[in-house]
Design an enzyme around this catalytic site. Structure first.
Site, PDB file in Angstrom:
ATOM      1  N   HIS A  74       0.869  -1.193   0.000  1.00  0.00           N
ATOM      2  CA  HIS A  74       0.000   0.000   0.000  1.00  0.00           C
ATOM      3  C   HIS A  74       0.905   1.242   0.000  1.00  0.00           C
ATOM      4  O   HIS A  74       0.977   1.986   0.975  1.00  0.00           O
ATOM      5  CB  HIS A  74      -0.889  -0.030   1.242  1.00  0.00           C
TER       6      HIS A  74
ATOM      7  N   GLN B 226      -0.314   4.887   0.970  1.00  0.00           N
ATOM      8  CA  GLN B 226      -0.530   5.065   2.400  1.00  0.00           C
ATOM      9  C   GLN B 226       0.771   5.451   3.092  1.00  0.00           C
ATOM     10  O   GLN B 226       0.806   6.347   3.946  1.00  0.00           O
ATOM     11  CB  GLN B 226      -1.068   3.753   3.004  1.00  0.00           C
TER      12      GLN B 226
ATOM     13  N   ARG C  51      -3.257  11.675   3.088  1.00  0.00           N
ATOM     14  CA  ARG C  51      -3.446  10.891   1.861  1.00  0.00           C
ATOM     15  C   ARG C  51      -3.663  11.845   0.688  1.00  0.00           C
ATOM     16  O   ARG C  51      -3.135  11.643  -0.403  1.00  0.00           O
ATOM     17  CB  ARG C  51      -4.662   9.948   2.002  1.00  0.00           C
TER      18      ARG C  51
HETATM   19  N1   CP Z   1      -6.242   3.614   4.485  1.00  0.00           N
HETATM   20  C1   CP Z   1      -6.971   3.356   3.393  1.00  0.00           C
HETATM   21  O1   CP Z   1      -6.473   2.978   2.332  1.00  0.00           O
HETATM   22  O2   CP Z   1      -8.306   3.546   3.561  1.00  0.00           O
HETATM   23  P1   CP Z   1      -9.458   3.133   2.564  1.00  0.00           P
HETATM   24  O3   CP Z   1      -9.539   1.622   2.560  1.00  0.00           O
HETATM   25  O4   CP Z   1     -10.696   3.755   3.136  1.00  0.00           O
HETATM   26  O5   CP Z   1      -9.146   3.631   1.191  1.00  0.00           O
HETATM   27  N1  NVA Z   2      -4.460  -3.976   5.687  1.00  0.00           N
HETATM   28  C1  NVA Z   2      -5.718  -3.345   5.354  1.00  0.00           C
HETATM   29  C2  NVA Z   2      -5.501  -1.948   4.926  1.00  0.00           C
HETATM   30  C3  NVA Z   2      -6.759  -1.186   4.619  1.00  0.00           C
HETATM   31  C4  NVA Z   2      -6.501   0.203   4.120  1.00  0.00           C
HETATM   32  C5  NVA Z   2      -6.410  -4.161   4.273  1.00  0.00           C
HETATM   33  O1  NVA Z   2      -5.747  -4.547   3.310  1.00  0.00           O
HETATM   34  O2  NVA Z   2      -7.608  -4.399   4.408  1.00  0.00           O
END
Ligand code: CP
Ligand code: NVA
Length: 305
Positions: free
Chosen positions: A131, A134, A288
């Site tokens: 990610h 993030q 973000r």
């Molecule tokens: N932290 C994040 O990516 O949040 P969302 O799943 O709401 O996009």
């Molecule tokens: N680890 C979490 C992050 C969500 C933003 C997922 O992948 O669901």
């Protein structure tokens, strides 16, 4: 194809480029737009969601509009992706309509397939493996609160998941050390740690007390990520890794608490910590928007000279 400025993962870009992208985001946040007021006028970003989202969806949409551009949103269920149209064909079709594509998907092979066949930049909006957007926001937030990244100690507590993998990627790029406390069976891929270490990253698996000792930043995430099916086993294995006030007391007094959100309150983090004075989770969520404006400008326009 190779000169397309994708944003796929933090380990795929040089440290200097990542720092410049963060600086672009900082400038946008401060109101010093380096490319002018509406640098993405006439440009369209497609947002593909194969998993739910609140922050990623809203921050990309608002960010594009603030930069003068537009978005088109595709959910798997309401597009032909949900009926089996290939990622490769989707990439080739979307590239005829839009100027960049963000995708939130399951396995990273789909992200890489999209990037292989797209003729426009592709941005990783989360996969099962990482990610990176993030972590750009997280690093911006830490810099705001601590004044620097280099030399800080981060403690990752809990599941060694996609978000933790991007922290591992970032360690050698930004010079912070990362101590990870994760239960057996839920540790990050050892190969990721070895690669980061080979590049000069200071990443190690350890126990919770050692991870928290002298930590400047304490980070956790949900115990059951989107797509995880072993919820009961996870809840049991991860229960000792809750970030509560006793855990925070083991970190530096001025340590900050971070969580990418959404939080599962009183599972991975207690209310008193996430709502307490050390928590910066809503600054982190706001960033973000700002950090991704840096990513968007990089992908669409490149870095200012
Ligand atoms: N932290 C994040 O990516 O949040 P969302 O799943 O709401 O996009
Ligand atoms: N680890 C979490 C992050 C969500 C933003 C997922 O992948 O669901």
């Amino acid at each position: 194809m190779t000169d397309i400025r994708h944003f796929l993962d933090l380990d795929k870009l040089p440290s200097g480029t990542l720092k410049d992208i963060l600086a672009l985001g900082d400038s946008e946040k401060a109101g010093n737009a380096p490319f002018g007021a509406k640098p993405l006028a006439g440009k369209t970003l497609a947002l593909i969601f194969e998993k739910p989202s609140t922050r990623t969806r809203v921050s990309f949409e608002v960010g594009m509009r603030q930069l003068g551009g537009d978005v088109v949103i595709l959910d798997a269920d309401s597009s032909q992706l949900g009926r089996g149209e290939t990622i490769a064909d989707t990439a080739r079709v979307l590239s005829r309509f839009v100027d960049a594509i963000m995708i939130r998907t399951t396995d990273e092979s789909k992200l890489l397939e999209l990037a292989k066949y797209a003729t426009v930049p592709v941005i990783n909006g989360l996969t099962d493996q990482s990610h990176p957007c993030q972590i750009m926001a997280d690093l911006m937030t830490i810099k705001e609160h601590k004044g620097k990244l280099e030399g800080l100690k981060f403690a990752w507590i809990g599941d060694g998941n996609n978000v933790s993998a991007s922290f591992i990627h970032a360690s050698p790029k930004f010079g912070f050390s990362l101590d990870m406390a994760c239960p057996a069976g839920y540790r990050p891929n050892q190969g990721l740690i070895e690669t980061a270490s080979a590049e000069g990253g200071k990443v190690r698996m350890t126990d919770m007390d050692s991870a928290l000792a002298d930590a400047d930043v304490v980070v956790t995430d949900c115990w059951v990520s989107m797509g995880d099916e072993d919820a009961d086993a996870r809840m049991e294995a991860l229960a000792p890794y809750q970030v509560n006030s006793a855990a925070m007391a083991k970190a530096n007094k001025d340590a900050i608490f971070m969580h990418c959100l959404p939080a599962h309150r009183n599972e991975e983090v207690t209310d008193d910590v996430i709502d307490g004075p050390q928590s910066v989770v809503f600054d982190e969520a706001e960033n973000r928007l700002h950090a991704q404006k840096g990513v968007l400008l990089y992908c669409f326009n490149g870095l200012p000279s």
